[in-house]
Motif scaffolding. Structure first.
Motif, PDB file in Angstrom:
ATOM      1  N   ASN A  33      25.034  68.848  24.763  1.00  0.00           N
ATOM      2  CA  ASN A  33      25.800  69.164  22.976  1.00  0.00           C
ATOM      3  C   ASN A  33      24.254  69.432  22.415  1.00  0.00           C
ATOM      4  OD1 ASN A  33      27.918  67.768  23.158  1.00  0.00           O
ATOM      5  ND2 ASN A  33      27.578  66.046  22.722  1.00  0.00           N
ATOM      6  N   THR A  34      23.077  69.414  22.946  1.00  0.00           N
ATOM      7  CA  THR A  34      22.071  70.218  22.077  1.00  0.00           C
ATOM      8  C   THR A  34      21.324  71.744  22.539  1.00  0.00           C
ATOM      9  OG1 THR A  34      20.873  67.344  22.100  1.00  0.00           O
ATOM     10  CG2 THR A  34      19.642  70.012  21.956  1.00  0.00           C
ATOM     11  N   ILE A  36      24.527  73.916  23.475  1.00  0.00           N
ATOM     12  CA  ILE A  36      25.631  73.929  22.118  1.00  0.00           C
ATOM     13  C   ILE A  36      24.848  74.782  20.804  1.00  0.00           C
ATOM     14  CG2 ILE A  36      27.587  74.655  21.213  1.00  0.00           C
ATOM     15  CD1 ILE A  36      28.924  73.499  24.204  1.00  0.00           C
ATOM     16  N   GLN A  37      24.231  73.356  20.400  1.00  0.00           N
ATOM     17  CA  GLN A  37      24.050  73.762  19.479  1.00  0.00           C
ATOM     18  C   GLN A  37      22.996  74.733  18.960  1.00  0.00           C
ATOM     19  OE1 GLN A  37      25.972  72.657  16.257  1.00  0.00           O
ATOM     20  NE2 GLN A  37      27.439  71.617  18.490  1.00  0.00           N
ATOM     21  N   THR A  40      23.904  78.092  19.153  1.00  0.00           N
ATOM     22  CA  THR A  40      25.007  78.411  18.088  1.00  0.00           C
ATOM     23  C   THR A  40      24.168  79.102  17.012  1.00  0.00           C
ATOM     24  OG1 THR A  40      26.665  77.024  18.378  1.00  0.00           O
ATOM     25  CG2 THR A  40      26.842  77.347  15.293  1.00  0.00           C
ATOM     26  N   CYS A  85      38.015  77.362  18.451  1.00  0.00           N
ATOM     27  CA  CYS A  85      36.921  76.774  19.463  1.00  0.00           C
ATOM     28  C   CYS A  85      37.983  75.817  20.623  1.00  0.00           C
ATOM     29  CB  CYS A  85      36.230  75.584  19.407  1.00  0.00           C
ATOM     30  SG  CYS A  85      34.612  75.703  20.203  1.00  0.00           S
ATOM     31  N   THR A  98      34.608  67.987  25.068  1.00  0.00           N
ATOM     32  CA  THR A  98      33.841  69.164  24.553  1.00  0.00           C
ATOM     33  C   THR A  98      33.535  69.917  23.821  1.00  0.00           C
ATOM     34  OG1 THR A  98      32.358  68.534  26.891  1.00  0.00           O
ATOM     35  CG2 THR A  98      31.578  69.937  25.173  1.00  0.00           C
ATOM     36  N   CYS A 101      34.309  67.898  20.085  1.00  0.00           N
ATOM     37  CA  CYS A 101      32.598  67.294  19.684  1.00  0.00           C
ATOM     38  C   CYS A 101      32.115  68.282  19.260  1.00  0.00           C
ATOM     39  CB  CYS A 101      32.674  66.530  21.167  1.00  0.00           C
ATOM     40  SG  CYS A 101      33.086  64.575  21.188  1.00  0.00           S
ATOM     41  N   ASN A 102      32.012  69.193  19.577  1.00  0.00           N
ATOM     42  CA  ASN A 102      30.562  70.548  18.982  1.00  0.00           C
ATOM     43  C   ASN A 102      31.530  71.118  18.430  1.00  0.00           C
ATOM     44  OD1 ASN A 102      28.642  70.046  21.598  1.00  0.00           O
ATOM     45  ND2 ASN A 102      29.940  70.081  22.688  1.00  0.00           N
ATOM     46  N   THR A 103      32.369  71.794  18.162  1.00  0.00           N
ATOM     47  CA  THR A 103      32.649  72.059  16.645  1.00  0.00           C
ATOM     48  C   THR A 103      32.267  70.850  15.101  1.00  0.00           C
ATOM     49  OG1 THR A 103      34.305  73.081  17.883  1.00  0.00           O
ATOM     50  CG2 THR A 103      35.217  73.185  15.653  1.00  0.00           C
ATOM     51  N   ILE A 105      30.437  68.516  15.268  1.00  0.00           N
ATOM     52  CA  ILE A 105      29.039  68.661  15.095  1.00  0.00           C
ATOM     53  C   ILE A 105      28.237  70.363  14.410  1.00  0.00           C
ATOM     54  CG2 ILE A 105      26.807  68.602  16.493  1.00  0.00           C
ATOM     55  CD1 ILE A 105      28.179  67.101  18.972  1.00  0.00           C
ATOM     56  N   SER A 106      28.848  70.959  14.658  1.00  0.00           N
ATOM     57  CA  SER A 106      27.986  72.309  14.584  1.00  0.00           C
ATOM     58  C   SER A 106      29.203  72.259  13.109  1.00  0.00           C
ATOM     59  CB  SER A 106      28.288  73.835  15.282  1.00  0.00           C
ATOM     60  OG  SER A 106      30.054  73.620  15.127  1.00  0.00           O
TER      61      SER A 106
END
Length: 125
Positions: A33-34, A36-37, A40, A85, A98, A101-103, A105-106
């Motif tokens: 996750n870190t 990916i962020q 981004t 996404c 995943t 979740c990352n969508t 989070i971002s």
């Protein structure tokens, strides 16, 4: 109507089709996750957007008008959209939990990070 409720529908259908353990495992994978962020909100704007627009401005300034070049830089500062996404991840057989979740989070991080990036690149207006 579709634009307003389409994203909500995609989010709900994606979330409902996943098991809670899948979402929990996806959310708890801090390293992924870190990464990916960071891609981004750091790699895209600073390694793609800014260098690309700077090179275009310096070497081919008449290729695209200034508002289009600035728009390209702005696009690199935005978080991903949930519909693209989830749809693309699902179509490619990727990990939808995943991606979901990352969508989320971002998009939440983008509330603060996108204005900060734009202020960094464009300064005080």
């Amino acid at each position: 109507f579709i634009g307003q409720y389409g994203v909500t529908t995609i989010f709900l259908l994606s979330g409902l089709s996943l098991k809670l353990t899948e979402l929990t495992n996806a959310f708890s994978n801090l390293k992924l996750n870190t990464s990916i962020q960071a891609i981004t909100f750091a790699a895209w704007p600073f390694l793609i957007g800014y260098p690309l627009t700077s090179i275009m401005e310096k070497f081919v300034p008449n290729l695209l008008p200034l508002p289009i070049r600035e728009g390209l830089l702005i696009l690199t500062c935005l978080p991903t959209t949930i519909n693209m996404c989830i749809l693309l991840t699902s179509a490619s057989g990727g990990n939808v939990a995943t991606a979901l979740c990352n969508t989320v989070i971002s998009n939440l991080a983008g509330i603060a990070l996108t204005p900060m990036l734009l202020l960094r690149f464009f300064g005080k207006g």
